[in-house]
Design an enzyme around this catalytic site. Structure first.
Site, short mmCIF file in Angstrom:
data_model
loop_
_atom_site.label_atom_id
_atom_site.label_comp_id
_atom_site.label_asym_id
_atom_site.label_seq_id
_atom_site.Cartn_x
_atom_site.Cartn_y
_atom_site.Cartn_z
N ASP A 1 0.81 -1.22 0.00
CA ASP A 1 0.00 0.00 0.00
C ASP A 1 0.84 1.28 0.00
O ASP A 1 0.43 2.30 0.53
CB ASP A 1 -0.95 0.03 1.21
CG ASP A 1 -1.85 -1.18 1.24
OD1 ASP A 1 -2.31 -1.58 0.16
OD2 ASP A 1 -2.09 -1.72 2.33
N LYS B 1 2.08 2.30 -5.14
CA LYS B 1 2.68 1.82 -6.39
C LYS B 1 1.80 2.14 -7.59
O LYS B 1 2.28 2.55 -8.64
CB LYS B 1 2.88 0.29 -6.31
CG LYS B 1 3.82 -0.15 -5.20
CD LYS B 1 3.90 -1.66 -5.08
CE LYS B 1 2.67 -2.33 -4.50
NZ LYS B 1 2.42 -2.07 -3.08
N GLY C 1 -4.34 -4.06 -3.90
CA GLY C 1 -5.37 -3.03 -4.12
C GLY C 1 -4.66 -1.74 -4.46
O GLY C 1 -4.08 -1.11 -3.59
N HIS C 2 -4.64 -1.39 -5.74
CA HIS C 2 -3.89 -0.21 -6.17
C HIS C 2 -4.86 0.92 -6.50
O HIS C 2 -5.61 0.85 -7.47
CB HIS C 2 -3.01 -0.56 -7.38
CG HIS C 2 -1.97 -1.60 -7.03
ND1 HIS C 2 -1.25 -2.28 -7.96
CD2 HIS C 2 -1.54 -2.06 -5.82
CE1 HIS C 2 -0.42 -3.12 -7.34
NE2 HIS C 2 -0.60 -3.00 -6.05
N GLN D 1 2.09 -5.87 -3.41
CA GLN D 1 2.52 -6.04 -2.01
C GLN D 1 3.83 -5.28 -1.76
O GLN D 1 4.16 -4.39 -2.52
CB GLN D 1 2.69 -7.53 -1.67
CG GLN D 1 1.38 -8.29 -1.52
CD GLN D 1 0.76 -8.71 -2.83
OE1 GLN D 1 1.41 -9.31 -3.65
NE2 GLN D 1 -0.51 -8.42 -3.03
P1 IMO Z 1 -0.77 -3.97 -2.34
O1 IMO Z 1 -0.36 -4.48 -3.70
C1 IMO Z 1 -0.91 -4.58 1.97
C2 IMO Z 1 -1.08 -8.74 3.39
C3 IMO Z 1 -2.36 -9.19 4.08
C4 IMO Z 1 -1.78 -10.19 5.08
C5 IMO Z 1 -0.65 -10.85 4.27
C6 IMO Z 1 -1.01 -12.17 3.66
O2 IMO Z 1 -2.02 -3.19 -2.32
O3 IMO Z 1 0.39 -3.28 -1.70
P2 IMO Z 1 -2.51 -12.77 1.52
O4 IMO Z 1 -3.95 -12.49 1.24
O5 IMO Z 1 -1.55 -12.16 0.55
O6 IMO Z 1 -2.22 -14.22 1.76
O7 IMO Z 1 -2.25 -12.05 2.95
O8 IMO Z 1 -0.30 -9.92 3.25
N1 IMO Z 1 -1.26 -8.16 2.04
C7 IMO Z 1 -1.16 -6.85 1.77
N2 IMO Z 1 -0.99 -5.78 2.58
N3 IMO Z 1 -1.00 -4.39 0.65
C8 IMO Z 1 -1.15 -5.45 -0.19
O9 IMO Z 1 -1.11 -5.33 -1.52
C9 IMO Z 1 -1.29 -6.74 0.36
N4 IMO Z 1 -1.48 -7.98 -0.14
C10 IMO Z 1 -1.45 -8.83 0.89
O10 IMO Z 1 -3.01 -8.14 4.71
O11 IMO Z 1 -1.19 -9.51 6.15
MG MG Z 2 -2.93 -1.53 -1.73
#
Ligand code: IMO
Ligand code: MG
Length: 427
Positions: A13, A16, A40-41, A223
């Site tokens: 988050d 990106k 979630g972008h 992520q």
């Molecule tokens: P973006 O791309 C923030 C976190 C989840 C959880 C851990 C594992 O928007 O940066 P998962 O569903 O991947 O098995 O969950 O990873 N997580 C994220 N946290 N931004 C994300 O994506 C995330 N994608 C997964 O909250 O702690």
């Molecule tokens: Mg996000």
């Protein structure tokens, strides 16, 4: 031109999507290389406000070929919903391409993600429950179903039969829940397959051609580094690598083809889900950051945990990715702060730690050692030149550059495209 990997430097988050949306104006290709619809972008541009989960954030630039790479896991239902939503907002999606090698998220993956979380009880990881872990597990266990399989119904049915036989045994015998119906999943996924067929291609050759033409190619990460299964806060991590190195494997190019690695960091830090976070602020300051920056998950709506910038974690992230540049986002959130802290080391059992420990139980007991810098207490929202930022804001950035041993090339002072200041050219 060049290949630029854009990677999250923290726990996700970082913004990106916003950075890619801006850089895509000059690019010819954007390729997502890992994760799934757990990402979630948020992108705000002249088309409106969008929360993209699977479609690359370059989709708003019509000259950009947008690739969902082989390293991504795709939930066809979410992807189709996203495509429909974009089309309803007048965004052309005909330049989207899906790798035939990308694995699919199946209904048993989402179901098992939830059941596994419940089984962990207090030790739940706080996953997004999108089936990401179970889908990547099946990929390496050689039980996965790939996008290309949807193009041949006989092959799809045979793969689905063997996977479902095994999954239904787990669902009924381990979790004591009802089995899933082969016919229902088959029908549903054949329908998805028909709709997605025009997008599904062998994509590594498409990227290779773009490399030969020397197009500007952006590799879109999902992520953040601290969620990496190897280098993140294991087991509180995601299930595919968000690192720059994964940009090569997740799209099918040589690591030597990557020219620049842009690390995206927030001016503070957030985390959503479980796991250690040394600089977390459970007080009014943390709340203030959350409310000012609307720190609620774009995928799950959960409130994000907020804290001061962690430069120990940041330095580690810079090392494992080899950042050539940094994009610093959300600097404006600090506009009203009279002073700002940066964590420069940890204290653990009376010792000072200058590195990011690999053991989450140790990290969970680390106390941050802070350095305090003066705030600027004025609005930066309308500033468009780096030189016009308040001196305290420039000092804050200079200190981060020093701690991370990397230059900040982009800085954002608001969510809109024009609120991104280019400090120096990335290419
Ligand atoms: P973006 O791309 C923030 C976190 C989840 C959880 C851990 C594992 O928007 O940066 P998962 O569903 O991947 O098995 O969950 O990873 N997580 C994220 N946290 N931004 C994300 O994506 C995330 N994608 C997964 O909250 O702690
Ligand atoms: Mg996000």
């Amino acid at each position: 031109m060049a290949v630029v990997a854009i990677v999250g430097g923290q726990w996700g988050d970082e913004g990106k999507g916003k950075v890619i949306d801006l850089l895509a104006e000059k690019a010819r290709m954007v390729a997502r290389f890992s994760g799934g619809d757990n990402a979630g972008h948020t992108v705000i541009n002249p088309y409106g406000e969008f929360k993209l989960h699977l479609v690359p954030s370059g989709i708003f630039s019509p000259q950009v070929t947008c690739i969902i790479g082989n390293g991504v896991v795709i939930n066809p239902a979410s992807l189709l919903k996203e495509i429909d939503d974009l089309q309803n907002h007048g965004v052309d999606t005909s330049h989207l391409v899906i790798s035939d090698r990308a694995h699919l998220i199946m209904p048993y993956h989402t179901l098992l993600d939830g059941l596994e979380e419940e089984r962990r009880k207090q030790k739940a990881l706080g996953t997004t429950r999108r089936g990401i872990g179970p889908a990547f597990s099946d990929k390496v266990a050689r039980l996965g179903i790939r996008a290309g399989d949807l193009l041949n119904k006989d092959i799809f049915l045979s793969h689905l039969k063997s996977a479902l036989e095994f999954k239904n045994a787990i669902l009924t015998k381990v979790y004591q829940v009802s089995p899933l119906s082969l016919e229902e999943i088959y029908e549903q996924y054949c329908h998805y397959g028909e709709r997605l067929a025009p997008f599904i291609r062998e994509t590594s050759s498409i990227i290779h051609e773009a490399l030969i033409k020397e197009w500007l190619i952006l590799l879109e990460g999902a992520q953040g580094t601290l969620l990496d299964p190897d280098f993140g806060t294991y087991p509180y991590v995601t299930s595919s690598s968000p690192l720059a190195g994964a940009g090569a494997i997740g799209t099918g190019i040589s690591p030597m083809a990557i020219d620049r690695v842009l690390g995206v960091f927030k001016a503070y830090i957030t985390r959503v889900g479980g796991g250690p976070m040394p600089t977390e602020l459970k007080d009014e300051v943390g709340k203030l950051i959350r409310e000012k920056a609307h720190e609620y998950g774009a995928t799950t709506g959960r409130p994000r945990r907020c804290g001061w910038f962690d430069a120990v974690a940041g330095r580690f992230s810079s090392q494992v990715n080899g950042f050539s540049d940094i994009a610093l986002t959300h600097l404006d959130i600090y506009d009203s702060f009279s002073s700002i802290k940066i964590c420069t080391a940890y204290e653990f059992n009376g010792r000072t730690l200058n590195y990011f420990p690999s053991d989450s139980s140790i990290l969970g007991k680390c106390q941050p050692i802070y350095e305090e810098l003066p705030g600027w207490q004025e609005s930066t929202a309308e500033i468009r030149d780096f030189g016009k930022l308040p001196p305290q804001a420039r000092r804050y950035m200079a200190r981060l550059e020093e701690l991370l041993s990397c230059r900040i090339s982009l800085v954002s002072i608001g969510p809109r495209r024009e609120q991104m200041i280019q400090v120096r050219s990335i290419l």
